[in-house]
Each structure stands twice: as C-alpha cells, then as structure tokens.
Design a protein around this motif. Structure first.
Motif, PDB file in Angstrom:
ATOM      1  N   SER A  43      41.345  55.388  47.457  1.00  0.00           N
ATOM      2  CA  SER A  43      40.817  54.290  46.650  1.00  0.00           C
ATOM      3  C   SER A  43      41.656  53.029  46.919  1.00  0.00           C
ATOM      4  O   SER A  43      42.868  53.035  46.775  1.00  0.00           O
ATOM      5  N   ILE A  44      40.989  51.956  47.329  1.00  0.00           N
ATOM      6  CA  ILE A  44      41.755  50.746  47.687  1.00  0.00           C
ATOM      7  C   ILE A  44      41.504  49.581  46.747  1.00  0.00           C
ATOM      8  O   ILE A  44      42.172  48.559  46.827  1.00  0.00           O
ATOM      9  N   GLY A  45      40.572  49.711  45.878  1.00  0.00           N
ATOM     10  CA  GLY A  45      40.330  48.596  44.963  1.00  0.00           C
ATOM     11  C   GLY A  45      39.279  48.926  43.939  1.00  0.00           C
ATOM     12  O   GLY A  45      38.447  49.820  44.136  1.00  0.00           O
ATOM     13  N   VAL A  95      32.196  35.822  57.338  1.00  0.00           N
ATOM     14  CA  VAL A  95      31.637  36.589  56.222  1.00  0.00           C
ATOM     15  C   VAL A  95      31.853  38.062  56.524  1.00  0.00           C
ATOM     16  O   VAL A  95      31.680  38.503  57.658  1.00  0.00           O
ATOM     17  N   VAL A  96      32.270  38.808  55.508  1.00  0.00           N
ATOM     18  CA  VAL A  96      32.573  40.225  55.734  1.00  0.00           C
ATOM     19  C   VAL A  96      31.313  40.950  56.228  1.00  0.00           C
ATOM     20  O   VAL A  96      30.199  40.671  55.775  1.00  0.00           O
ATOM     21  N   ASN A  97      31.519  41.832  57.174  1.00  0.00           N
ATOM     22  CA  ASN A  97      30.387  42.479  57.826  1.00  0.00           C
ATOM     23  C   ASN A  97      29.890  43.673  57.003  1.00  0.00           C
ATOM     24  O   ASN A  97      30.653  44.584  56.703  1.00  0.00           O
ATOM     25  N   VAL A 111      28.598  50.042  52.611  1.00  0.00           N
ATOM     26  CA  VAL A 111      29.664  50.241  53.600  1.00  0.00           C
ATOM     27  C   VAL A 111      29.958  48.909  54.313  1.00  0.00           C
ATOM     28  O   VAL A 111      29.066  48.288  54.876  1.00  0.00           O
ATOM     29  N   TYR A 112      31.224  48.492  54.239  1.00  0.00           N
ATOM     30  CA  TYR A 112      31.643  47.228  54.865  1.00  0.00           C
ATOM     31  C   TYR A 112      32.657  47.496  55.959  1.00  0.00           C
ATOM     32  O   TYR A 112      33.286  48.553  55.984  1.00  0.00           O
ATOM     33  N   GLU A 113      32.862  46.482  56.772  1.00  0.00           N
ATOM     34  CA  GLU A 113      33.987  46.560  57.710  1.00  0.00           C
ATOM     35  C   GLU A 113      35.265  46.602  56.875  1.00  0.00           C
ATOM     36  O   GLU A 113      35.325  46.025  55.777  1.00  0.00           O
ATOM     37  N   GLY A 167      27.981  31.886  44.591  1.00  0.00           N
ATOM     38  CA  GLY A 167      27.943  32.108  43.148  1.00  0.00           C
ATOM     39  C   GLY A 167      29.165  32.803  42.548  1.00  0.00           C
ATOM     40  O   GLY A 167      29.258  32.917  41.335  1.00  0.00           O
ATOM     41  N   ASP A 168      30.090  33.269  43.375  1.00  0.00           N
ATOM     42  CA  ASP A 168      31.249  33.955  42.786  1.00  0.00           C
ATOM     43  C   ASP A 168      32.470  33.815  43.705  1.00  0.00           C
ATOM     44  O   ASP A 168      33.108  34.810  44.068  1.00  0.00           O
ATOM     45  N   VAL A 169      32.770  32.585  44.074  1.00  0.00           N
ATOM     46  CA  VAL A 169      33.921  32.351  44.958  1.00  0.00           C
ATOM     47  C   VAL A 169      35.207  32.485  44.137  1.00  0.00           C
ATOM     48  O   VAL A 169      35.398  31.786  43.141  1.00  0.00           O
ATOM     49  N   LYS A 170      36.042  33.414  44.527  1.00  0.00           N
ATOM     50  CA  LYS A 170      37.313  33.660  43.822  1.00  0.00           C
ATOM     51  C   LYS A 170      38.207  34.502  44.730  1.00  0.00           C
ATOM     52  O   LYS A 170      37.718  35.081  45.716  1.00  0.00           O
ATOM     53  N   PRO A 171      39.498  34.591  44.443  1.00  0.00           N
ATOM     54  CA  PRO A 171      40.413  35.275  45.364  1.00  0.00           C
ATOM     55  C   PRO A 171      40.041  36.722  45.684  1.00  0.00           C
ATOM     56  O   PRO A 171      40.235  37.162  46.799  1.00  0.00           O
ATOM     57  N   VAL A 174      37.712  37.028  48.575  1.00  0.00           N
ATOM     58  CA  VAL A 174      38.152  36.530  49.889  1.00  0.00           C
ATOM     59  C   VAL A 174      39.000  37.640  50.498  1.00  0.00           C
ATOM     60  O   VAL A 174      40.078  37.956  50.008  1.00  0.00           O
ATOM     61  N   LEU A 175      38.471  38.270  51.543  1.00  0.00           N
ATOM     62  CA  LEU A 175      39.187  39.397  52.152  1.00  0.00           C
ATOM     63  C   LEU A 175      39.934  38.929  53.402  1.00  0.00           C
ATOM     64  O   LEU A 175      39.512  37.972  54.063  1.00  0.00           O
ATOM     65  N   LEU A 176      41.044  39.616  53.678  1.00  0.00           N
ATOM     66  CA  LEU A 176      41.904  39.180  54.781  1.00  0.00           C
ATOM     67  C   LEU A 176      41.995  40.253  55.866  1.00  0.00           C
ATOM     68  O   LEU A 176      42.261  41.423  55.557  1.00  0.00           O
ATOM     69  N   SER A 530      39.536  36.953  35.059  1.00  0.00           N
ATOM     70  CA  SER A 530      38.767  37.162  36.272  1.00  0.00           C
ATOM     71  C   SER A 530      38.357  38.620  36.404  1.00  0.00           C
ATOM     72  O   SER A 530      37.963  39.059  37.430  1.00  0.00           O
ATOM     73  N   ARG A 531      38.465  39.338  35.336  1.00  0.00           N
ATOM     74  CA  ARG A 531      38.036  40.723  35.401  1.00  0.00           C
ATOM     75  C   ARG A 531      36.896  41.020  34.442  1.00  0.00           C
ATOM     76  O   ARG A 531      35.942  40.299  34.375  1.00  0.00           O
ATOM     77  N   GLU A 532      37.062  42.041  33.690  1.00  0.00           N
ATOM     78  CA  GLU A 532      35.955  42.633  32.962  1.00  0.00           C
ATOM     79  C   GLU A 532      35.108  41.626  32.179  1.00  0.00           C
ATOM     80  O   GLU A 532      33.911  41.636  32.260  1.00  0.00           O
TER      81      GLU A 532
HETATM   82  N1  LIG Z   1      35.962  45.463  52.974  1.00  0.00           N
HETATM   83  C1  LIG Z   1      37.081  45.675  52.306  1.00  0.00           C
HETATM   84  N2  LIG Z   1      38.210  46.010  52.952  1.00  0.00           N
HETATM   85  C2  LIG Z   1      39.354  46.236  52.286  1.00  0.00           C
HETATM   86  N3  LIG Z   1      39.479  46.155  50.955  1.00  0.00           N
HETATM   87  C3  LIG Z   1      38.394  45.826  50.259  1.00  0.00           C
HETATM   88  C4  LIG Z   1      37.132  45.575  50.885  1.00  0.00           C
HETATM   89  N4  LIG Z   1      36.236  45.260  49.919  1.00  0.00           N
HETATM   90  C5  LIG Z   1      36.900  45.311  48.765  1.00  0.00           C
HETATM   91  N5  LIG Z   1      38.185  45.648  48.949  1.00  0.00           N
HETATM   92  C6  LIG Z   1      39.220  45.795  47.911  1.00  0.00           C
HETATM   93  O1  LIG Z   1      38.584  46.239  46.724  1.00  0.00           O
HETATM   94  C7  LIG Z   1      38.846  45.327  45.663  1.00  0.00           C
HETATM   95  C8  LIG Z   1      37.656  45.286  44.750  1.00  0.00           C
HETATM   96  O2  LIG Z   1      36.581  44.690  45.428  1.00  0.00           O
HETATM   97  P1  LIG Z   1      35.185  44.426  44.716  1.00  0.00           P
HETATM   98  O3  LIG Z   1      34.374  43.567  45.594  1.00  0.00           O
HETATM   99  O4  LIG Z   1      34.600  45.714  44.281  1.00  0.00           O
HETATM  100  O5  LIG Z   1      35.568  43.783  43.368  1.00  0.00           O
HETATM  101  P2  LIG Z   1      35.954  42.321  42.904  1.00  0.00           P
HETATM  102  O6  LIG Z   1      35.436  41.311  43.850  1.00  0.00           O
HETATM  103  O7  LIG Z   1      37.409  42.346  42.620  1.00  0.00           O
HETATM  104  O8  LIG Z   1      35.212  42.248  41.535  1.00  0.00           O
HETATM  105  P3  LIG Z   1      33.704  41.895  41.243  1.00  0.00           P
HETATM  106  O9  LIG Z   1      32.852  42.912  41.946  1.00  0.00           O
HETATM  107  O10 LIG Z   1      33.654  42.028  39.783  1.00  0.00           O
HETATM  108  O11 LIG Z   1      33.491  40.501  41.741  1.00  0.00           O
HETATM  109  C9  LIG Z   1      39.168  44.014  46.342  1.00  0.00           C
HETATM  110  O12 LIG Z   1      40.002  43.230  45.526  1.00  0.00           O
HETATM  111  C10 LIG Z   1      39.862  44.469  47.600  1.00  0.00           C
HETATM  112  O13 LIG Z   1      41.216  44.712  47.362  1.00  0.00           O
END
Ligand SMILES: Nc1ncnc2c1ncn2[C@@H]1O[C@H](COP(=O)(O)OP(=O)(O)OP(=O)(O)O)[C@@H](O)[C@H]1O
Length: 685
Positions: A43-45, A95-97, A111-113, A167-171, A174-176, A530-532
């Motif tokens: 689980s990463i997020g 843009v994330v793939n 499923v994302y990159e 519609g939901d630009v926030k940290p 934004v994936l790195l 920025s959460r729930e």
């Molecule tokens: N493609 C990805 N690669 C790596 N980590 C990811 C990827 N997508 C999401 N994550 C991780 O999962 C976390 C949660 O992502 P997710 O898009 O579900 O939620 P969020 O943007 O934080 O909240 P919300 O869905 O309410 O806008 C991110 O903060 C990031 O750490």
C-alpha cells in the motif's frame, strides 16, 4: 480572443469513438497477484477515493493500482470520469499515464504508471523530508515542478478539444517520477468544457449527468459488455448507477448560499448538507435525527468547552488528529445553529464572508476563518492566544513574557493577561492600531463599491441556488424516508456508530473503522482540510485550493484551476500547507498561507514566505516571480487572473508579469487622487 480562436489546436485528444480501446482491461486476479493480495506492504497511499497499491504485473511492469472505495457513494461516477477523461486524453508526458482498469463485481480498480517519488504532498510534508539536510526538493526542483504543472494545465486548457478543467489541482495530485519531474493525476473531479459554455455548470454537467452521458456512450457499453463472474474476468455487472446528484447538496455551495443574513436560511442549507452526507451512509432517518446530529455536535462542542473551562489543555494538532470528521461536521452544524449561545460561535455569515476574511480585507481574517472551520475546541473563546489578533496591541501578550510565563505555569488556558507597563508605548501602539484598522475598513469599503455590480450578480446566483436548494431539500426528505423504511435495522446499527470512538465518517467512504495508519497525503498530519472533509466530490475540489467562484456559483472554469495553481505555487515555495494550525500559539496571520502572503506583499517582504528548510539556497528572482504570479492567480475576480498560456510564458521568462492590483502593493493608491497629485496633474496639463 481571435488569436486564440484561430491558433487553437484542432487536434482532438479525446478520441470520442474509442476512448477505452487503448486501455487495458485487467482481471481482478491479475491485479490481486500483482499486489500480493493487496497486502499492506504494497500500500503506497490513501486518498479520499480509495487506496493505492504498488504492483508488479506478469510482464514485470511496475504499476500503481488504485482500488476505489466502493462504500463511497460517488465511486462509480469518479471511476467513469477518470476513465473517460484521463483515458481519452492523447498521451502527454505531463499527465500521469492511465494504463487500464478492472471491473469486478462492485469493485472498481484503476491502473496507472508507477511514479517512484509518489506525490508532491509527500515530498513537501512527510516526516523524513522535514529535515533540512534531507530535503529532496531543492529550489531548482521546486521551480521545475511549478513549470511542469503549469505546462500540464496548459495542455489540458489549450491543447485539448474540448478543454479539460482539472478541478482538483493540489499537491497530492501532482506525482513525481524518478527525476522529480511532475505529472498531474486524479481526474475524478475533472470536467470537459463544452463548446460555447461560459463555464461548466455544476448542476447541468454534474458527475451524475456526465454519467448519464457516459451510460449512453461507449464507456458504459464497454463496461456492461464485459462478461463473466469469476476473478479472472470482469463480470457483466452493468455497473448499476445510483445517481446522487439530486439527493446530495454541495457543501461549499451550501455554505456559500448560507451567507445570507437570514439565519434561518443558514440553518436549512447547512443541515441539507449534513443530512445528505450522513443519510447516505450513516443512515439518519428522520427529522429527529437531524436534531440528534446537531445535539451531538453541540455536546462535542460543549464538552470541549467544558474541558477548556476545566483547564484541560487542548493541543490543537492532536485535537485535530483525534477529531473524527463526523464530529467535526456536526460541530460545524452545531456552531451554525447555535446562534443563541453567546459562548459558542454564533450563526455567522459563511461562504462569501469567509472569502472577505480570507482576503485579508477583514480585520479578523485568519482567526475567524480558522475558528469557523475548525470549531471552538481548537480555538475556544476562552483561549487568549486566539484572541491575540483581535486585541488592541496594548492588550496583547508579550511573547517573551508569555514564554517565561509558560515555564512557570504549564496550563496556557489559565494565563493571566500581562499588563503593559510602558504607558507611552501603549498609547503609541494603540494609535497605530486604530490607524491600521481604519485603513483596512476604508480599503474594504472601497473594494465593495468597486465590485458592487459583480457582487449583485453573485448574490442573484446565490439566491437562485437557494431556491434550488429548497427544492432539493424536499426531494431529499422524501428519499430519506424511503431510505429509512428500507434500511430500518441498518440505520439503528449505523447511528450507533456515531457514539463509537473507533468509527469515523467520511463523505466518500461513509462509516468505517478508524485507520490509524494513513499513508500518502495523510489527513492526520495536520492537513485536515485537504483530506476527508474537503477532498470529496460533494465538495467538488479541495477546500483552500478551490476557487471561490467554483464553490460559490456552481460554475467551473479554467480560471478555477488557475486559482488552485496559485495556492499550489505558494505551498511549493513556502513548504507549508494552505492552512496550518500548530500546537504552539503562532501568529494567526501566518496560519492562512494566502492571507499571510497578501500581507507580506503589502509590506513588501514576500521572500519571508520562502521555505526556511531551503537554508537561503534559492534563486530570489525566481522565488519572487513565483510568489507574485501566485498572487495574480489568487485574485478574486476570475477574469483578472492570468490564463495558463500567459503563466507558462511568465515562468519561462518570455512575458512580463502583469501589474498586481493595489491590494498586493506596499503602497495602495488612494481611491481619488490626492489634492497635491491633482494639482500636479493640472500643472502638467
Ligand atoms: N501513480 C502513482 N504512483 C505512485 N504513487 C501514487 C500514484 N497514484 C497515487 N499515488 C500515491 O497515493 C496517494 C493517494 O492518491 P489518490 O489519488 O488516491 O488520493 P489523493 O489525491 O491524495 O486524494 P483524493 O483522491 O481525495 O484527491 C498519493 O498521495 C500518492 O502518494
């Protein structure tokens, strides 16, 4: 306009005929195997809409798999929205793939990159990165990320046909990648801007409605056509659609609408929100339950106040983290309703009023904002720290003295006020205070006069919304009765959840066991907003990041993304959340990043905002460019904000930053030219 019309790209990134053809459809088993049965270690997020897992597919490809939370009442809509919009975009490195999806019974997986450096949220705020020596984000990387996000938005706004509004630009969106190059993700709340539209009306092109469109289009066709029932195949569930667009009322809109002076209206609108949010998953079944909710909220409030009176130390951060969103929600409702109780926050104007305050033109901007949103446990009226801004300087507590005092008396709530001994200083200070207050008032009056037309238009829209709201309220009550009859037993079980400290409520997830370990953009890390509570589809955008007109009038335009981009830039530059409440008493004007930045601009000291963890190792020109650009993006009137094309040019140094309005200038021009100036002008003539 002509130039942009002529030069607009005619290529269509949305392949309207086969948006899903390029997407892989995965079987549930395949994804289960890839993630070792969705093990915790993978689980990463965790976001508002679901949990993200790292997975390795059979071909060895590393992917990120998001399981949408099926208990959330908008998950189906978000799933389809993400697939339709993100899946339909032509490939863009900014843009994330989106690689594919899986539909298995009620489960929806995307499923994302895989992005090795996760989200900007983690890089900026995670514990490991808080250490100055361990800062993964140096200035050069930060500036690049700002440019990447700007370019990504330029792609969506200018190169897509129809334009896509994120519609939901926030940290956390934004994936790195491994090189810290940024990509925009999460299109669950995005909208397509249809030809000739002034903006995207949230009522006419709501998720529900777009879903209807989708249903009739090939997306649903594709999903529904999928056969089978085992894990290996995605079954023909038909993805039954429960449209909630009529029994759900937008929180922010309700707040905005409730900015009417009529407290009765406030009562209704906010309750509509509370009812709808709670009804769908917590099962409040009748009108008495509404009162229960509020009474409960009141209890929380009063208990806390009792605690405060009982000299219980309230640690703000801890308190935030221990407060379940449901309680917080009820609290807000209680605060709004509790207009008779002088101890509690009275029925104040919300919405627009919040905006005035946030703007910094009101005298109590940060404090009121914090106070109204977080609730009186966090800033009880008895806590003198929170009154600091409101006091005449002569009454303020000298921080040096108070620090000394803290050593003697550990309970800050019992602090006596220090009297200012220096009479002369006292007089001088209060004189300055009065002048400042007067100046603020004048500026506020001036602004109101200048924007009278705009405000009238806005209030007309709000009135229309209120009428609509009333209708929705009736519909909602009917739905609620039926819901109650059907789920009688479940309701009693779920209403019991309210009392269970182990249960928490979220708009997207409904009731669930508290999860102490929240990965990714963690709500419990102090970034409550920025959460729930905020990052929900009923919010449509994230509080603090959402543009005022987006939550206020129901129209989503490109300029709403520009506003969020402005907030994001400030967050990146400062390394702070937009609303940051600490356990230690801090200057409240700093708690609200936007108003603090405006304040610094006004005093001509914007570089004070730059993240201290950078140890002064940053490019001052770039930093002030970014902050000024952010201020331009944060202007109230959407039309005054630069468009994304201009923003990219400004960041690349190809265009000058437009002049900022007077409110961000250290010396605002008077409304009418002063006599001496008029004289001078006459002489020139
Ligand atoms: N493609 C990805 N690669 C790596 N980590 C990811 C990827 N997508 C999401 N994550 C991780 O999962 C976390 C949660 O992502 P997710 O898009 O579900 O939620 P969020 O943007 O934080 O909240 P919300 O869905 O309410 O806008 C991110 O903060 C990031 O750490």
């Amino acid at each position: 306009m002509w130039y942009s019309l002529v030069h607009r790209s005619r290529t269509s990134p949305l392949d309207s005929t086969t948006p899903l053809n390029k997407l892989q459809r995965y079987s549930y088993k395949e994804l289960k195997d890839a993630t070792q049965n969705f093990s915790d270690s993978n689980s990463i997020g965790k976001g508002g809409s679901g949990t993200v897992f790292r997975g390795i597919l059979k071909d060895g490809k590393l992917v990120a798999i998001k399981i949408l939370d099926s208990t959330s009442f908008q998950y189906e809509q978000e799933f389809q929205n993400e697939l339709k919009i993100l899946g339909g975009l032509k490939s863009c490195p900014l843009v994330v793939n989106l690689l594919g999806y899986c539909v298995y019974r009620s489960k929806r997986l995307v499923v994302y990159e895989y992005m090795p450096n996760k989200s900007l949220q983690e890089s900026l705020f995670s514990e490991s990165n808080n250490n100055c020596n361990n800062m993964s984000l140096n200035w050069a990387r930060r500036f690049d990320i700002i440019l990447y996000v700007a370019k990504a938005l330029a792609f969506l706004h200018l190169e897509c046909e129809p334009p896509v509004i994120h519609g939901d630009v926030k940290p956390s969106n934004v994936l790195l990648d491994s090189e810290f190059r940024a990509k925009l993700s999460d299109f669950g709340l995005s909208r397509l801007k249809l030809e000739g539209e002034f903006g995207v009306d949230l009522f006419s092109q709501d998720l529900g409605k777009s879903q209807e469109l989708l249903k009739s289009e090939e997306l649903s066709g594709n999903l529904n056509a999928v056969g089978g029932g085992g894990e290996n195949e995605t079954p023909a569930t038909g993805t039954p659609v429960e449209s909630h667009d009529h029994d759900e009322v937008d929180f922010a809109l309700a707040l905005q609408a409730s900015s009417s002076k009529n407290s009765c209206q406030i009562y209704h609108n906010v309750n509509i929100f509370a009812l709808n949010s709670l009804n769908c998953s917590s099962g409040f079944g009748n009108e008495n339950d509404i009162n229960d909710t509020n009474v409960k909220g009141k209890e929380v409030l009063n208990n806390k106040n009792g605690g405060v009176n009982g000299n219980e130390f309230v640690n703000y951060d801890d308190d935030l983290s221990s407060m379940s969103p449901s309680k917080e929600l009820n609290l807000n409702v209680a605060m709004v309703r509790d207009d008779g109780n002088s101890n509690n926050v009275s029925a104040k104007q919300w919405g627009k009023d919040w905006w005035w305050k946030q703007d910094g033109s009101g005298e109590l901007c940060s404090k009121d904002y914090v106070k109204e949103w977080i609730g009186s446990q966090i800033c009880p009226s008895t806590n003198s720290d929170w009154d600091e801004e409101n006091q005449c300087p002569s009454e303020r507590i000298d921080p040096v003295k108070s620090n000394k005092f803290e050593k003697v008396n550990e309970n800050p709530l019992q602090e006596p006020r220090f009297e200012c001994l220096d009479g002369a200083m006292e007089k001088d200070e209060s004189k300055k205070w009065k002048v400042r207050t007067k100046k603020h008032r004048k500026m506020q009056e001036w602004w109101r006069e200048e924007h009278l037309d705009e405000l009238n238009k806005m209030s007309n829209k709000v009135n229309k919304f209120q009428i609509r709201n009333k209708k929705l309220f009736k519909v909602h009550l009917n739905l609620k009765k039926r819901f109650h009859l059907k789920r009688g037993r479940k309701l009693s079980q779920e209403s019991h959840n309210m009392d269970d400290p182990e249960m928490e409520f979220s708009f997207r997830k409904g009731w669930k066991k508290k999860n102490s370990r929240s990965l990714g953009s963690d709500m419990w890390s102090g970034d409550l907003f920025s959460r729930e509570l905020s990052s929900t589809t009923s919010m449509r955008g994230t509080l603090c990041y959402a543009a005022p007109e987006y939550s206020g009038c129901g129209y989503l335009m490109e300029k709403a993304d520009i506003y969020s981009f402005g907030v994001l830039v400030l967050v990146i530059v400062s390394g702070r959340r937009p609303l940051h409440v600490l356990s230690s008493p801090m200057k409240l004007e700093k708690a609200n990043l936007i108003s603090w930045c405006r304040h610094l601009a006004h005093t001509g000291n914007i570089l004070e905002l730059v993240d201290e963890r950078l140890n002064n190792e940053y490019n001052k020109d770039e930093a002030s460019l970014c902050i000024n650009l952010a201020l331009a993006c944060l202007q109230k009137m959407p039309e005054l904000r630069p468009d994304i094309g201009e923003i990219v040019k400004i960041l690349k140094g190809e265009m000058e930053l437009p002049l900022l309005p007077f409110e961000f200038s250290p010396s605002p021009p008077p409304k009418f030219p002063s006599r001496s100036r008029r004289k001078q002008t006459n002489n020139v003539d």
